[in-house]
Design a protein around this motif. Structure first.
Motif, PDB file in Angstrom:
ATOM      1  N   ARG A 131       0.808  -1.283   0.091  1.00  0.00           N
ATOM      2  CA  ARG A 131      -0.161   0.095   0.020  1.00  0.00           C
ATOM      3  C   ARG A 131       0.821   1.308  -0.098  1.00  0.00           C
ATOM      4  O   ARG A 131       0.555   2.197   0.720  1.00  0.00           O
ATOM      5  N   THR A 132       2.148   0.998  -0.762  1.00  0.00           N
ATOM      6  CA  THR A 132       2.735   2.458  -0.761  1.00  0.00           C
ATOM      7  C   THR A 132       3.591   2.393  -2.285  1.00  0.00           C
ATOM      8  O   THR A 132       3.631   1.625  -2.760  1.00  0.00           O
ATOM      9  N   SER A 133       4.224   3.553  -2.240  1.00  0.00           N
ATOM     10  CA  SER A 133       5.012   3.917  -3.621  1.00  0.00           C
ATOM     11  C   SER A 133       5.828   5.113  -3.198  1.00  0.00           C
ATOM     12  O   SER A 133       5.529   6.013  -2.209  1.00  0.00           O
ATOM     13  N   VAL A 134       6.794   5.662  -4.072  1.00  0.00           N
ATOM     14  CA  VAL A 134       7.502   6.858  -3.900  1.00  0.00           C
ATOM     15  C   VAL A 134       6.728   7.887  -4.271  1.00  0.00           C
ATOM     16  O   VAL A 134       6.833   9.167  -3.911  1.00  0.00           O
ATOM     17  N   LEU A 135       5.349   7.853  -4.879  1.00  0.00           N
ATOM     18  CA  LEU A 135       4.327   8.749  -5.224  1.00  0.00           C
ATOM     19  C   LEU A 135       3.499   9.032  -4.059  1.00  0.00           C
ATOM     20  O   LEU A 135       2.967  10.189  -4.276  1.00  0.00           O
ATOM     21  N   LYS A 136       3.653   8.243  -3.156  1.00  0.00           N
ATOM     22  CA  LYS A 136       2.419   8.484  -2.034  1.00  0.00           C
ATOM     23  C   LYS A 136       2.672   9.323  -1.055  1.00  0.00           C
ATOM     24  O   LYS A 136       3.786   9.496  -0.673  1.00  0.00           O
ATOM     25  N   ARG A 137       1.838  10.405  -0.562  1.00  0.00           N
ATOM     26  CA  ARG A 137       1.836  11.463   0.355  1.00  0.00           C
ATOM     27  C   ARG A 137       1.819  10.678   1.881  1.00  0.00           C
ATOM     28  O   ARG A 137       0.596  10.525   2.035  1.00  0.00           O
ATOM     29  N   HIS A 138       2.492  10.564   2.495  1.00  0.00           N
ATOM     30  CA  HIS A 138       2.494  10.025   3.838  1.00  0.00           C
ATOM     31  C   HIS A 138       2.142  10.901   4.818  1.00  0.00           C
ATOM     32  O   HIS A 138       2.966  11.786   5.396  1.00  0.00           O
ATOM     33  N   GLY A 139       0.993  10.899   5.563  1.00  0.00           N
ATOM     34  CA  GLY A 139       0.464  11.872   6.559  1.00  0.00           C
ATOM     35  C   GLY A 139       0.530  13.188   5.975  1.00  0.00           C
ATOM     36  O   GLY A 139       0.753  14.041   6.696  1.00  0.00           O
ATOM     37  N   GLY A 140       0.409  13.337   4.648  1.00  0.00           N
ATOM     38  CA  GLY A 140       0.178  14.659   4.356  1.00  0.00           C
ATOM     39  C   GLY A 140       1.618  15.167   3.903  1.00  0.00           C
ATOM     40  O   GLY A 140       1.598  16.403   3.347  1.00  0.00           O
ATOM     41  N   GLU A 141       2.736  14.548   4.114  1.00  0.00           N
ATOM     42  CA  GLU A 141       3.946  15.022   3.783  1.00  0.00           C
ATOM     43  C   GLU A 141       4.394  14.772   2.152  1.00  0.00           C
ATOM     44  O   GLU A 141       3.697  14.072   1.441  1.00  0.00           O
ATOM     45  N   ALA A 142       5.260  15.442   1.727  1.00  0.00           N
ATOM     46  CA  ALA A 142       5.525  15.498   0.308  1.00  0.00           C
ATOM     47  C   ALA A 142       6.082  14.087  -0.002  1.00  0.00           C
ATOM     48  O   ALA A 142       7.042  13.388   0.871  1.00  0.00           O
ATOM     49  N   PRO A 143       5.562  13.621  -1.210  1.00  0.00           N
ATOM     50  CA  PRO A 143       6.153  12.191  -1.688  1.00  0.00           C
ATOM     51  C   PRO A 143       7.450  12.302  -2.028  1.00  0.00           C
ATOM     52  O   PRO A 143       8.329  13.325  -2.162  1.00  0.00           O
ATOM     53  N   VAL A 144       8.158  11.034  -2.054  1.00  0.00           N
ATOM     54  CA  VAL A 144       9.680  11.053  -2.238  1.00  0.00           C
ATOM     55  C   VAL A 144       9.912  11.384  -3.775  1.00  0.00           C
ATOM     56  O   VAL A 144      10.963  12.078  -4.103  1.00  0.00           O
ATOM     57  N   ARG A 145       8.919  11.067  -4.788  1.00  0.00           N
ATOM     58  CA  ARG A 145       8.946  11.496  -5.993  1.00  0.00           C
ATOM     59  C   ARG A 145       7.754  12.440  -6.345  1.00  0.00           C
ATOM     60  O   ARG A 145       6.397  11.826  -6.385  1.00  0.00           O
ATOM     61  N   ASP A 146       7.495  13.831  -6.680  1.00  0.00           N
ATOM     62  CA  ASP A 146       6.400  14.461  -6.641  1.00  0.00           C
ATOM     63  C   ASP A 146       6.138  14.786  -8.278  1.00  0.00           C
ATOM     64  O   ASP A 146       6.823  15.011  -9.122  1.00  0.00           O
ATOM     65  N   GLY A 147       4.940  14.120  -8.528  1.00  0.00           N
ATOM     66  CA  GLY A 147       4.363  14.243  -9.694  1.00  0.00           C
ATOM     67  C   GLY A 147       3.004  13.782 -10.015  1.00  0.00           C
ATOM     68  O   GLY A 147       2.270  13.171  -8.930  1.00  0.00           O
ATOM     69  N   VAL A 148       2.432  13.809 -11.080  1.00  0.00           N
ATOM     70  CA  VAL A 148       0.929  13.256 -11.221  1.00  0.00           C
ATOM     71  C   VAL A 148       0.845  12.318 -12.733  1.00  0.00           C
ATOM     72  O   VAL A 148       1.743  12.358 -13.407  1.00  0.00           O
ATOM     73  N   VAL A 149       0.316  11.222 -12.072  1.00  0.00           N
ATOM     74  CA  VAL A 149       0.031  10.022 -13.068  1.00  0.00           C
ATOM     75  C   VAL A 149      -0.769  10.488 -14.168  1.00  0.00           C
ATOM     76  O   VAL A 149      -2.068  10.785 -13.876  1.00  0.00           O
TER      77      VAL A 149
END
Length: 374
Positions: free
Chosen positions: A160-178
């Protein structure tokens, strides 16, 4: 003014300051890059099924992804490659694949939301995960400001995770839009992938590893999900939820042995997910400490079992609250009618506190929080 309560499955959330609906990929790219160039963060929303938005809404631009399209872009040796636009309904994609006898995602039937959100969460159910079929995503990359094709191997796909996910509202590891996803499925003459989940195998009356007509597997999965209130239905108030609100915790084997003998547990591969936070009983203060990097063999626990054994039953609600545990499934938090985001969050905190106090395991929420304190 449209509120987020009207656009999310939890039916909570205030208005957005501005709303743009993108029905084509060009409109999606333009809407997102315009907000980026203004130095702001867009709130990109697909099906609204895995998000909890605060009662004050979003003081910025909401970009609704309403793009559509499924295209076959390759086929070889019994494998078929589909390219799917981000706004396409996930369950519509599964239905499309099943209708054509393409196996690999049939156990993911009935999961609400959009295809573009699927990789962010690495959706999974009944023994299948998107990561097994996902080849790549087309990502509108914020750092570079353009479209890039990112292989699935670079997305950090886990439980249930990836580098694209915002965890707890934090910025994702990789910011972008699929913008689109590529999935590779199997043409096995109308047969499913091997059934890999005990409950599904039992409902189908077969042994694990059996292949069945793919339509039979989809139908049974939908029946199972419906029995748990996990298929959206306006007539069923239990479906006003974000699905499973907490992930199943991953703990060390040694810690798992300290739990009651009847606690469900499943050994997992070393790279499947990060360890859950475990605290000694009697030391739970409500604060979440950093997880240790050291661990022995790892085991997945049942969050539903932990919740139930901590004394929280189906239908439970805090006094005066309109948020409740689903009457069908203790992992789902539901809006019984008119609940606020604060009420949902308060119930989630209470569940987390009870499980932490009883078992020393800190359950982690699955939805993305937007302007919600947790």
């Amino acid at each position: 003014m449209t509120t987020l309560a009207e656009l999310t499955t939890l039916r909570v959330g205030g208005p957005a300051a501005h709303t743009v609906t993108a029905t084509t990929r060009d409109e999606l790219i333009h809407a997102v890059t315009t907000v980026w160039h203004e130095g702001d963060d867009p709130f990109v929303l697909g099906g609204g099924s895995n998000v909890l938005v605060g009662d004050d809404g979003y003081d910025g631009t909401l970009v609704r992804v309403a793009t559509r399209g499924i295209e076959q872009v390759g086929a070889a040796s019994g494998r078929v490659l589909l390219r799917v636009e981000a706004g396409e309904s996930w369950d519509d994609l599964v239905a499309y694949a099943v209708d054509r006898g393409l196996a690999g995602i049939e156990a993911l039937s009935g999961i609400p939301g959009s295809c573009g959100a699927g990789p962010i969460q690495n959706i999974g159910a009944y023994g299948q995960e998107l990561s097994a079929s996902l080849v790549a995503v087309e990502l509108l990359d914020r750092e570079h400001g353009d479209l890039v094709r990112v292989p699935a191997s670079e997305l950090g796909l886990g439980y249930r995770t990836s580098v694209l996910k915002r965890h707890g509202g934090e910025a994702p590891v990789r910011d972008g839009v699929v913008v689109s996803i590529d999935v590779e499925l199997t043409d096995a003459g109308g047969l499913s992938a091997p059934v890999a989940y005990p409950q599904l195998a039992s409902s189908l009356g077969v042994e694990l590893g059996t292949r069945l007509p793919i339509a039979d597997v989809r139908r049974t999965v939908l029946e199972l999900r419906r029995s748990k209130g996990m298929v959206l239905d306006p007539a069923d108030p239990d479906t006003s939820s974000a699905g499973s609100f907490f992930t199943n915790p991953i703990v060390s084997e040694s810690f798992a042995r300290s739990l009651p003998a009847d606690a469900p547990r499943w050994p997992i591969a070393d790279d499947d997910a990060d360890d859950a936070v475990v605290i000694p009983l009697g030391e739970w203060t409500g604060e979440v400490p950093r997880p240790s990097l050291e661990h022995d063999a790892r085991v997945k626990l049942s969050a539903a079992w932990l919740i139930e054994r901590s004394g929280i039953r189906r239908g439970f609600r805090l006094p005066g609250s309109r948020a409740a545990i689903s009457s069908k499934h203790t992992l789902a938090l539901t809006n019984t009618g008119g609940a606020t985001a604060d009420e949902i969050a308060a119930l989630a905190r209470y569940v987390q506190m009870r499980v932490g106090a009883e078992f020393g395991v800190v359950l982690q929420p699955e939805p993305v929080f937007v302007n919600v304190e947790f």
